[in-house]
Design an enzyme around this catalytic site. Structure first.
Site, PDB file in Angstrom:
ATOM      1  N   LYS A  80       0.845  -1.194   0.000  1.00 44.36           N
ATOM      2  CA  LYS A  80       0.000   0.000   0.000  1.00 44.36           C
ATOM      3  C   LYS A  80       0.879   1.241   0.000  1.00 44.36           C
ATOM      4  CE  LYS A  80      -3.866   2.008   2.651  1.00 44.36           C
ATOM      5  NZ  LYS A  80      -4.744   1.810   3.851  1.00 44.36           N
ATOM      6  N   SER A 155      -9.545   1.758   3.000  1.00 46.93           N
ATOM      7  CA  SER A 155      -8.705   2.549   2.129  1.00 46.93           C
ATOM      8  C   SER A 155      -7.681   1.736   1.338  1.00 46.93           C
ATOM      9  CB  SER A 155      -7.958   3.602   2.958  1.00 46.93           C
ATOM     10  OG  SER A 155      -7.097   2.982   3.921  1.00 46.93           O
ATOM     11  N   SER A 179      -9.866  -0.715   7.085  1.00 46.31           N
ATOM     12  CA  SER A 179      -9.299  -0.453   5.755  1.00 46.31           C
ATOM     13  C   SER A 179      -8.590  -1.630   5.120  1.00 46.31           C
ATOM     14  CB  SER A 179      -8.334   0.740   5.827  1.00 46.31           C
ATOM     15  OG  SER A 179      -9.045   1.932   6.002  1.00 46.31           O
TER      16      SER A 179
END
Length: 474
Positions: A80, A155, A179
């Site tokens: 990420k 996210s 997330s």
């Protein structure tokens, strides 16, 4: 070879160890797939093809010489883009940092590299990890591989998409209110949020330092366990019972699971509820006992989470806002307004509520092994349909993930089926502190009994028709 890209990590690792497959070959196939499907899915902000090629060559040389570092050696993994990568830009999903090249890795990335993983790219995310949709105004929206019009969750949306579409064998995500688990559920994969502090957050842009977690996103629960084994800190990893990796549960006899219906089923769509209730039946068929459980102070605790998260995030971003306010996305600006209105007294009382809730929940869980419920309670909505004023509540309306963050307990999302619209639903399992491996063991037993993971390689919804035309021409 395309089916191999949907294999589990153990299978591919064994092939490389036996010299039936090389890390260089595996990376080439992975990169070819990224080039083919990334334009539709937008799972990455930065693809690290050159850097990954060097890592794959080193992994191949090591393995050829008999120096195998374990299951992740030579395995393509995404990260990420909120976690630092040495010499590779780390944007946080924001224009503010679009040209920032850190001079060191995040600790979690260091651990992956030490285990021989090949880092293939920086995955797309909701700006600064502050949203549940991965609609990014700066680097483009990540797309749900089951329906390109839909959000993939967030996210850590790019991490989930890359894993679900065979563009990575696993990925790192971060989780402040869900997330990791929400996008995993919505994309049909596995997401695991470890016990708070089990995995280092050092080198990650903070959202809320008392709620943030770093964890693995994979296609199988067993793969998540292998990644957790690598990611966990030296001190904390001693508390993990890893024996089950060699001797998994065949059934769930003797396992007691608690279900708090009032919270877990609040706002649930009928189709999602149907899938979850079928999953519960399967858990019972495997031998688990499901009992009702109360969670006193849960509403107050979830309100406390909002206050803690939004006040901590404004503390980090306030210096940046003075210079870059115009660059932030509109939904973030709305969040900052909310956070600025929280007083120090409100924050302290929220932390007190949190502590009391943890104590009460541990007492409620004394005679059970884990809590269960849905991960997502709604199907994902269409990209571009959410206004900023509502976006702040998406994590609370789409799923039931925030509970595990306010507690800091380990929580797993594992695929549990599909709605009539062929959209995935996740089953959530929340354990007690430092019983991470027990949670994974329960989830693995359920997963192996159902086989939903096979649906990922059968999914053709993100395949553009032009690819088939090109294939025919060749």
């Amino acid at each position: 070879m395309s089916n191999l890209l949907f294999s589990d990590i153990e299978t591919v690792s064994a092939m490389m160890k036996n010299k039936e497959l090389s890390p260089v070959e595996l990376l080439k196939e992975t990169m070819d797939r990224i080039k083919k499907y990334e334009p539709e899915l937008n799972a990455f902000i930065t693809v690290m093809e050159e850097e990954a090629a060097g890592e794959a060559r080193r992994a191949e040389a090591d393995i050829q010489q008999g120096n195998n570092k374990g299951p992740l050696h030579g395995i393509p993994i995404a990260v990420k883009d909120i976690l630092q990568t040495n010499g590779v830009r780390t944007t946080g999903g924001s224009k503010i940092f679009e040209n920032w090249f850190p001079d060191e890795d995040a600790v979690s990335v260091q651990k992956l590299r030490q285990a021989g993983a090949v880092i293939i790219g920086k995955a797309n995310l909701h700006e600064f990890a502050m949203g549940a949709t991965t609609e990014n105004p700066h680097f483009g929206n990540a797309k749900n591989p089951w329906d390109l019009k839909k959000i993939p969750g967030g996210s850590s949306g790019g991490s989930a998409v890359a894993t679900a579409a065979g563009m990575a064998f696993g990925a790192l995500g971060t989780d402040t209110a869900g997330s990791i688990r929400l996008p995993a559920a919505i994309c049909g994969t596995v997401g695991f949020k470890p016990t708070y502090d089990l995995v280092s957050r050092e080198g990650s842009f903070p959202f809320s330092w008392s709620l943030d977690h770093v964890g693995p996103m994979t296609r199988t629960v067993n793969d998540a366990a292998h990644m957790l084994n690598v990611l966990s800190s030296t001190d904390s990893s001693e508390k993990l019972d890893k024996s089950w990796l060699n001797k998994p549960m065949d059934n769930l006899k003797g396992i007691t699971l608690g279900f708090h219906e009032k919270y877990m089923y609040a706002g649930i769509e009928p189709e999602v509820k149907r899938v979850i209730e079928k999953a519960f039946q399967q858990l019972e068929k495997l031998g688990a006992k499901i009992i009702p459980i109360e969670l006193p102070l849960i509403d107050e605790a979830l309100d406390a989470l909002r206050k803690i998260a939004q006040s901590e995030v404004i503390t980090y971003h306030e210096p940046l806002l003075e210079k870059y306010e115009a660059i932030y996305g509109n939904d973030l600006k709305y969040r900052f307004q909310f956070g600025s209105d929280i007083s120090a007294k409100d924050y302290i009382n929220a932390q007190r509520t949190r502590k009391l809730f943890i104590q009460k929940t541990l007492r409620q869980m004394a005679d059970i092994d884990a809590l269960i419920g849905p991960t997502n309670v709604q199907e994902p909505f269409n990209i571009g349909t959410m206004v900023p004023e509502q976006a702040i509540s998406n994590m609370f309306t789409l799923g039931k993930t925030p509970l595990a963050n306010i507690l800091g307990f380990p929580a797993l999302s594992v695929a549990s089926g599909f709605t009539e619209n062929s959209l995935p639903v996740g089953l959530q399992i929340i354990g007690k502190p430092h019983e991470d491996m027990k949670v994974l063991q329960i989830g693995s037993c359920y997963e192996r009994s159902e086989g939903w993971v096979e649906k990922l390689k059968e999914n053709k919804n993100y395949i553009n028709p032009r690819h088939d035309a090109e294939k025919i021409e060749k």
